[in-house]
Design a protein around this motif. Structure first.
Motif, PDB file in Angstrom:
ATOM      1  N   ARG A 170       0.688  -1.129  -0.144  1.00 53.68           N
ATOM      2  CA  ARG A 170       0.040   0.198  -0.037  1.00 53.68           C
ATOM      3  C   ARG A 170       0.624   1.080  -0.087  1.00 53.68           C
ATOM      4  O   ARG A 170       2.202   1.186   0.863  1.00 53.68           O
ATOM      5  CB  ARG A 170      -1.274   0.051   1.209  1.00 53.68           C
ATOM      6  N   PRO A 211       0.896   5.703  -0.241  1.00 52.96           N
ATOM      7  CA  PRO A 211      -0.289   6.953  -0.485  1.00 52.96           C
ATOM      8  C   PRO A 211      -1.213   7.326  -1.437  1.00 52.96           C
ATOM      9  O   PRO A 211      -0.428   7.459  -2.508  1.00 52.96           O
ATOM     10  CB  PRO A 211       0.436   8.278  -0.141  1.00 52.96           C
ATOM     11  N   LYS A 230      -7.962  10.132  -1.438  1.00 55.11           N
ATOM     12  CA  LYS A 230      -7.827   8.310  -0.954  1.00 55.11           C
ATOM     13  C   LYS A 230      -6.636   8.221  -0.595  1.00 55.11           C
ATOM     14  O   LYS A 230      -5.805   9.528  -0.831  1.00 55.11           O
ATOM     15  CB  LYS A 230      -7.765   7.531  -2.127  1.00 55.11           C
ATOM     16  N   TRP A 231      -6.604   7.799   0.770  1.00 60.25           N
ATOM     17  CA  TRP A 231      -5.651   7.416   1.697  1.00 60.25           C
ATOM     18  C   TRP A 231      -4.792   6.424   0.554  1.00 60.25           C
ATOM     19  O   TRP A 231      -3.759   6.251   1.166  1.00 60.25           O
ATOM     20  CB  TRP A 231      -6.574   7.047   2.789  1.00 60.25           C
ATOM     21  N   HIS A 232      -4.923   5.543   0.002  1.00 58.99           N
ATOM     22  CA  HIS A 232      -3.885   4.980  -0.653  1.00 58.99           C
ATOM     23  C   HIS A 232      -4.444   4.154  -1.833  1.00 58.99           C
ATOM     24  O   HIS A 232      -5.267   4.359  -2.145  1.00 58.99           O
ATOM     25  CB  HIS A 232      -4.351   3.438   0.496  1.00 58.99           C
TER      26      HIS A 232
END
Length: 620
Positions: A222, A224, A229-231
């Motif tokens: 994963r 950033p 979106k966070w990931h």
């Protein structure tokens, strides 16, 4: 394909409350809240280590799930253009279950794409194919950039793709809206194509997707995310994962093609377009098409869209794209084909078939007798189906133009024997003269292929090839004046009648089994006049004054295999030896397609035909 055929459902785009393009089918947006091109560059290009990873390679292949508006493809293409260390050839294969039609795509790209990419977007929409299920090969930058669009549901399309993939863009709608696109079985079908050092990237980071990819041999991490979106995720194929398909290295070695008709010219032209040197061995008859004034190219349809119909559609679309770009003298005429039912009682069944297929109406539509007559410009016997892409082709001119492509050398001679060598194959004449030698040799000499296979001990293992036979046939030229100038489109049914060329309308054709020679004669002309008359409501009265045996015409041979499908591909247990033969009465349908199939295999490209259809054509 089973009889449970499902029509292709086009996209149903709309705008959400924030002005983003939105899919009414999946209840999801086509791009992120942030600038959409940024997502393509950050998530998919950078996530796959591009452009760095492709530098120093001769070719690079990307596989994408969810073509959508084409933003990822356009960003990839622009990155390739901007990189002086780019690979010589860039390929993308993209699956799309609900494609835009041309005008909807054009409008979406105008509204949502930065000005800097509008020129590339224009080239994309100019080549955009009709919404027909199957594979569609688009070519840009003189063929250095290709886009293979796979129209259909991912779980049906993915198992049929043939490619070796260097990078994956996993970009379907969100898993909660479109779970089939992210199913482990579908991902497995795609990942079987992975090159040893393949990478992947996606904006989604849900655990089920990460776990599925890990089980398929990818080390997933994963990172950033982008656009709120966070990931996101990126991944690389584990060195211990099972190897994907091995494809040949395009070493640029020359190729020998035996035969200079539609089959040989199609193969030679496709190879020459990819930069390969080709020697074509021609016995001196110009492939047998000298004097062949005109012929028709029309696809088939079937209610269950069976392999024969799919192959016919693929062949006609490939010829359309290849040949309409030829010089004006050689380019076909896209006049359309009116395919009449054999009797009036079958018209309703045909109309039902056209409706069930759900193909675009500008590609095929059912027509009644009145509309059929209007399209033809002559009173025809009954209704049928009208194919907008029906072509009138000048075979002699097409063959001559294909063989004139730079990189092709035509050598006069008749090959009577083949010899396998450590470096490939040699073809020699009756007196032992060497006609050609190369690592790869293609037999495209119609009914002459079995004798050459037999001579080098390969025919016994090819029972279908051993059953090939030659079938004689002739066409007849009718004065266009006797037909009020001739039809405006191809008219087909039991026989065919073509629009006027140089004052003559070609009518055909005969099928003569067991003939000792193929020639123009009174009996054949009587048959062809009868077929032409049967297509027209007043055919007998229009053609009654024409006397069989007094008209010009052309006669030739067809090489026919059981099932009437050609043999296209590498000969089993004979590395470097290929077949492109058995085209029967559909040489125009197979020429460009078979040429690109063989050339793509030799050059390590994604194949322009699904694997189940390739199996139908495999030499056996």
């Amino acid at each position: 394909m089973s009889t449970s055929y499902t029509p292709l459902q086009p996209a149903a785009p709309a705008l959400d409350s924030e002005g983003r393009l939105y899919s009414a089918i999946y209840q999801d947006v086509y791009h992120s809240r942030a600038e959409p091109l940024g997502q393509a560059r950050v998530v998919f290009l950078r996530g796959n280590g591009l452009p760095q990873r492709w530098r120093g390679r001769g070719r690079f292949t990307v596989c994408e799930t969810g073509f959508g508006m084409g933003l990822n493809f356009l960003a990839l293409w622009q990155a390739w253009r901007d990189d002086p260390q780019r690979p010589r050839r860039l390929h993308m294969v993209s699956i799309e279950g609900h494609p835009f039609d041309r005008e909807a795509l054009r409008q979406a790209l105008r509204d949502h794409l930065p000005e800097a990419l509008q020129a590339l977007a224009g080239q994309l929409t100019d080549q955009w194919p009709p919404l027909l299920p199957g594979l569609h090969r688009l070519e840009f930058e003189g063929g250095s950039v290709t886009l293979t669009l796979a129209f259909g549901q991912a779980d049906a399309v993915a198992p049929r793709l043939a490619a070796r993939v260097d990078a994956y863009f996993l970009d379907g709608f969100a898993p909660r809206h479109n779970p089939a696109m992210w199913a482990p079985e579908m991902l497995a079908d795609l990942m079987r194509l992975a090159a040893p050092d393949a990478t992947l990237a996606s904006w989604t980071s849900v655990g089920s997707v990460r776990r599925a990819l890990a089980e398929l041999g990818f080390e997933v991490r994963r990172e950033p995310g982008y656009g709120g979106k966070w990931h996101m995720i990126s991944g690389v194929r584990s060195p211990t994962a099972p190897q994907g398909p091995a494809l040949p290295d395009d070493d640029g070695a020359p190729v020998v093609v035996i035969g200079a008709g539609l089959a040989g010219a199609g193969v030679a032209h496709a190879l020459a377009l990819r930069g390969r040197e080709v020697v074509v061995i021609d016995p001196g008859s110009a492939g047998g098409h000298k004097g062949h004034l005109a012929a028709a190219l029309t696809p088939l349809i079937a209610r269950d869209d069976n392999p024969r119909a799919r192959l016919s559609r693929a062949g006609s679309q490939r010829a359309l794209r290849r040949w309409l770009a030829l010089d004006q003298e050689a380019a076909p005429l896209r006049c359309g084909t009116l395919q009449l039912e054999r009797d009036a009682g079958r018209a309703a069944a045909l109309a039902d078939t056209v409706t069930a297929l759900g193909f675009p109406s500008d590609w095929v539509r059912a027509v009644d007798g009145a509309e059929a007559s209007r399209l033809a410009g002559l009173p025809v016997a009954r209704g049928g189906a009208f194919f907008g892409d029906g072509l009138l082709v000048r075979p002699d001119r097409v063959v001559a133009r294909l063989l004139a492509e730079p990189g092709i050398t035509v050598v006069a001679g008749r090959a009577v024997g083949l010899v396998r060598t450590d470096g490939g194959w040699r073809a020699h004449a009756q007196d032992g003269t060497l006609l050609g030698e190369a690592p790869h040799l293609v037999l495209a000499n119609a009914a002459g292929a079995p004798a050459l296979l037999s001579g080098c001990g390969l025919l016994d293992s090819l029972p279908r090839m051993a059953q090939m036979h030659a079938l004689a046939g002739e066409v007849t030229l009718l004065p266009a004046a006797s037909l009020a100038g001739g039809p405006r489109c191809v008219v087909g049914g039991d026989g065919y009648l073509l629009p006027a060329v140089d004052g003559w309308c070609v009518a055909g054709s005969t099928y003569v089994h067991g003939a000792a020679e193929s020639r123009v004669g009174e009996a054949g002309q009587r048959v062809n006049l009868g077929k032409a008359a049967g297509l027209l409501a007043d055919g007998t009265s229009r053609l009654d004054a024409l006397a069989p045996g007094t008209l010009p015409g052309w006669a030739g041979w067809r090489a026919v295999l059981p099932g009437r499908l050609p043999a296209v591909g590498q000969v089993p247990r004979a590395p470097g030896l290929w077949l492109a033969t058995g085209y029967a009465s559909r040489g125009l349908s197979w020429s460009a397609l078979a040429g690109d199939v063989i050339a793509a295999q030799l050059c390590g490209e994604p194949l322009p035909l699904e694997s189940d259809l390739l199996a139908q054509l495999a030499p056996r």
